[in-house]
Structures are given as C-alpha cells and as structure tokens.
Design a protein around this motif. Structure first.
Motif, PDB file in Angstrom:
ATOM      1  N   ASN A  10      45.289  51.778  37.379  1.00 42.76           N
ATOM      2  CA  ASN A  10      45.277  50.570  36.563  1.00 42.76           C
ATOM      3  C   ASN A  10      44.483  50.876  35.303  1.00 42.76           C
ATOM      4  O   ASN A  10      43.271  50.974  35.329  1.00 42.76           O
ATOM      5  CB  ASN A  10      44.621  49.412  37.314  1.00 42.76           C
ATOM      6  N   MET A  11      45.185  50.981  34.181  1.00 39.03           N
ATOM      7  CA  MET A  11      44.513  51.307  32.923  1.00 39.03           C
ATOM      8  C   MET A  11      44.590  50.116  31.976  1.00 39.03           C
ATOM      9  O   MET A  11      45.488  49.292  32.062  1.00 39.03           O
ATOM     10  CB  MET A  11      45.192  52.519  32.261  1.00 39.03           C
ATOM     11  N   PHE A  12      43.641  50.040  31.066  1.00 37.16           N
ATOM     12  CA  PHE A  12      43.631  49.064  29.985  1.00 37.16           C
ATOM     13  C   PHE A  12      43.609  47.620  30.479  1.00 37.16           C
ATOM     14  O   PHE A  12      44.280  46.763  29.944  1.00 37.16           O
ATOM     15  CB  PHE A  12      44.817  49.276  29.035  1.00 37.16           C
ATOM     16  N   GLY A  13      42.860  47.331  31.505  1.00 38.46           N
ATOM     17  CA  GLY A  13      42.653  45.963  31.955  1.00 38.46           C
ATOM     18  C   GLY A  13      43.847  45.316  32.620  1.00 38.46           C
ATOM     19  O   GLY A  13      44.027  44.115  32.516  1.00 38.46           O
ATOM     20  N   VAL A  14      44.650  46.074  33.289  1.00 35.18           N
ATOM     21  CA  VAL A  14      45.802  45.508  33.965  1.00 35.18           C
ATOM     22  C   VAL A  14      45.358  44.610  35.117  1.00 35.18           C
ATOM     23  O   VAL A  14      46.011  43.632  35.428  1.00 35.18           O
ATOM     24  CB  VAL A  14      46.740  46.637  34.457  1.00 35.18           C
ATOM     25  N   GLN A  15      44.221  44.901  35.703  1.00 36.99           N
ATOM     26  CA  GLN A  15      43.731  44.106  36.827  1.00 36.99           C
ATOM     27  C   GLN A  15      43.455  42.669  36.389  1.00 36.99           C
ATOM     28  O   GLN A  15      43.778  41.734  37.098  1.00 36.99           O
ATOM     29  CB  GLN A  15      42.462  44.742  37.417  1.00 36.99           C
ATOM     30  N   ARG A  16      42.855  42.487  35.207  1.00 37.55           N
ATOM     31  CA  ARG A  16      42.553  41.141  34.736  1.00 37.55           C
ATOM     32  C   ARG A  16      43.843  40.358  34.479  1.00 37.55           C
ATOM     33  O   ARG A  16      43.948  39.194  34.805  1.00 37.55           O
ATOM     34  CB  ARG A  16      41.720  41.201  33.455  1.00 37.55           C
ATOM     35  N   THR A  17      44.853  40.993  33.903  1.00 36.27           N
ATOM     36  CA  THR A  17      46.139  40.337  33.673  1.00 36.27           C
ATOM     37  C   THR A  17      46.775  39.979  35.012  1.00 36.27           C
ATOM     38  O   THR A  17      47.365  38.911  35.154  1.00 36.27           O
ATOM     39  CB  THR A  17      47.085  41.260  32.882  1.00 36.27           C
ATOM     40  N   GLY A  18      46.649  40.869  35.984  1.00 37.30           N
ATOM     41  CA  GLY A  18      47.189  40.593  37.310  1.00 37.30           C
ATOM     42  C   GLY A  18      46.546  39.384  37.952  1.00 37.30           C
ATOM     43  O   GLY A  18      47.221  38.604  38.640  1.00 37.30           O
ATOM     44  N   ASP A  19      45.232  39.202  37.745  1.00 40.06           N
ATOM     45  CA  ASP A  19      44.548  38.043  38.304  1.00 40.06           C
ATOM     46  C   ASP A  19      45.076  36.747  37.704  1.00 40.06           C
ATOM     47  O   ASP A  19      45.286  35.760  38.407  1.00 40.06           O
ATOM     48  CB  ASP A  19      43.039  38.147  38.071  1.00 40.06           C
ATOM     49  N   VAL A  20      45.295  36.740  36.386  1.00 34.60           N
ATOM     50  CA  VAL A  20      45.812  35.548  35.721  1.00 34.60           C
ATOM     51  C   VAL A  20      47.220  35.232  36.229  1.00 34.60           C
ATOM     52  O   VAL A  20      47.546  34.082  36.522  1.00 34.60           O
ATOM     53  CB  VAL A  20      45.810  35.740  34.185  1.00 34.60           C
ATOM     54  N   LEU A  21      48.045  36.251  36.345  1.00 40.40           N
ATOM     55  CA  LEU A  21      49.408  36.044  36.825  1.00 40.40           C
ATOM     56  C   LEU A  21      49.421  35.577  38.282  1.00 40.40           C
ATOM     57  O   LEU A  21      50.238  34.735  38.662  1.00 40.40           O
ATOM     58  CB  LEU A  21      50.230  37.320  36.671  1.00 40.40           C
ATOM     59  N   GLU A  22      48.505  36.126  39.081  1.00 42.65           N
ATOM     60  CA  GLU A  22      48.452  35.712  40.475  1.00 42.65           C
ATOM     61  C   GLU A  22      48.019  34.253  40.604  1.00 42.65           C
ATOM     62  O   GLU A  22      48.608  33.484  41.354  1.00 42.65           O
ATOM     63  CB  GLU A  22      47.497  36.613  41.256  1.00 42.65           C
ATOM     64  N   LYS A  23      47.005  33.855  39.840  1.00 42.20           N
ATOM     65  CA  LYS A  23      46.569  32.454  39.877  1.00 42.20           C
ATOM     66  C   LYS A  23      47.653  31.533  39.344  1.00 42.20           C
ATOM     67  O   LYS A  23      47.869  30.439  39.875  1.00 42.20           O
ATOM     68  CB  LYS A  23      45.276  32.297  39.082  1.00 42.20           C
TER      69      LYS A  23
END
Length: 119
Positions: free
Chosen positions: A37-50
């Motif tokens: 996971n590069m370039f903050g993909v985890q944070r985008t994933g959290d928003v999409l999951e919520k």
C-alpha cells in the motif's frame, strides 16, 4: 413513494461504485501479485469502507420505509382499512379445494316444443 424508489436506485448505483473502486484486501479471487500500500491508499480505503457501510445502511432503511408505505398507504396509518385490491379479492368466490369448483349456471330448457314432422 416514487421519490424513495428513485433515491434507492441512486444509492444502489453509488454503493456499487463504492464497492468497485475499493482495493481488494486479499483472499479469494481478489488476490493479486502486489501487496504493498503506497501513497496513502489505506486512508482512502478507510473512507470508501465507511462510505460503503453508510450507503448499505441507507439502502436497508429506505427499503423498509418503502415496504411500510406500500403496506399501509402512508407512514403511521392505522386501522384495518384494506386496499381496493384486497376488497375485490374478498368479494370473489373461492373454488373448492377438492376440485368441485364453482358450478356453472344451468341453462333453462327451451320454452317451445319441437314441431312434428310433416307428412
């Protein structure tokens, strides 16, 4: 009620898009060769999951509201007022379960007697 149905369709399309743009988290057929996971993909994933959970909750709530409105005619309506369709169904005779059914009306015998043959 039409407004709620249109809103439900829009939310369902948005939910489908939210699910499709999410990164797979591994397992099953979504397993890929790269696991970084590069370039903050985890944070985008959290928003999409919520967002997915919020949209899913909206789908459930609106579906229940449409069902409640469809059954009673309006939210909070009380009483045992049946719909016109139910009243019509109550008026129609039900056939016998053993196959006797509703007997057709018998035709009356002809009022005149047949003529005698001529010689």
């Amino acid at each position: 009620m039409l407004f709620l149905i249109i809103l439900l369709i829009i939310i369902c399309v948005a939910l489908g898009l939210f699910v499709l743009i999410q990164n797979p988290k591994g397992g099953g057929l979504a397993t890929g060769g790269s696991g970084s996971n590069m370039f903050g993909v985890q944070r985008t994933g959290d928003v999409l999951e919520k967002g997915t959970w919020v949209l899913l909750t909206l789908v459930v709530v609106i579906s229940l509201a449409i069902t409640a409105i469809g059954k009673t005619g309006s939210i909070g309506a009380t009483g045992s007022g049946d719909s016109k369709i139910q009243q019509q169904l109550d008026k129609t005779p039900t056939p016998s379960p053993i196959g006797g059914g509703i007997k057709p009306a018998t035709t009356p015998a002809p009022a005149t007697t047949p003529e005698a043959p001529k010689k």
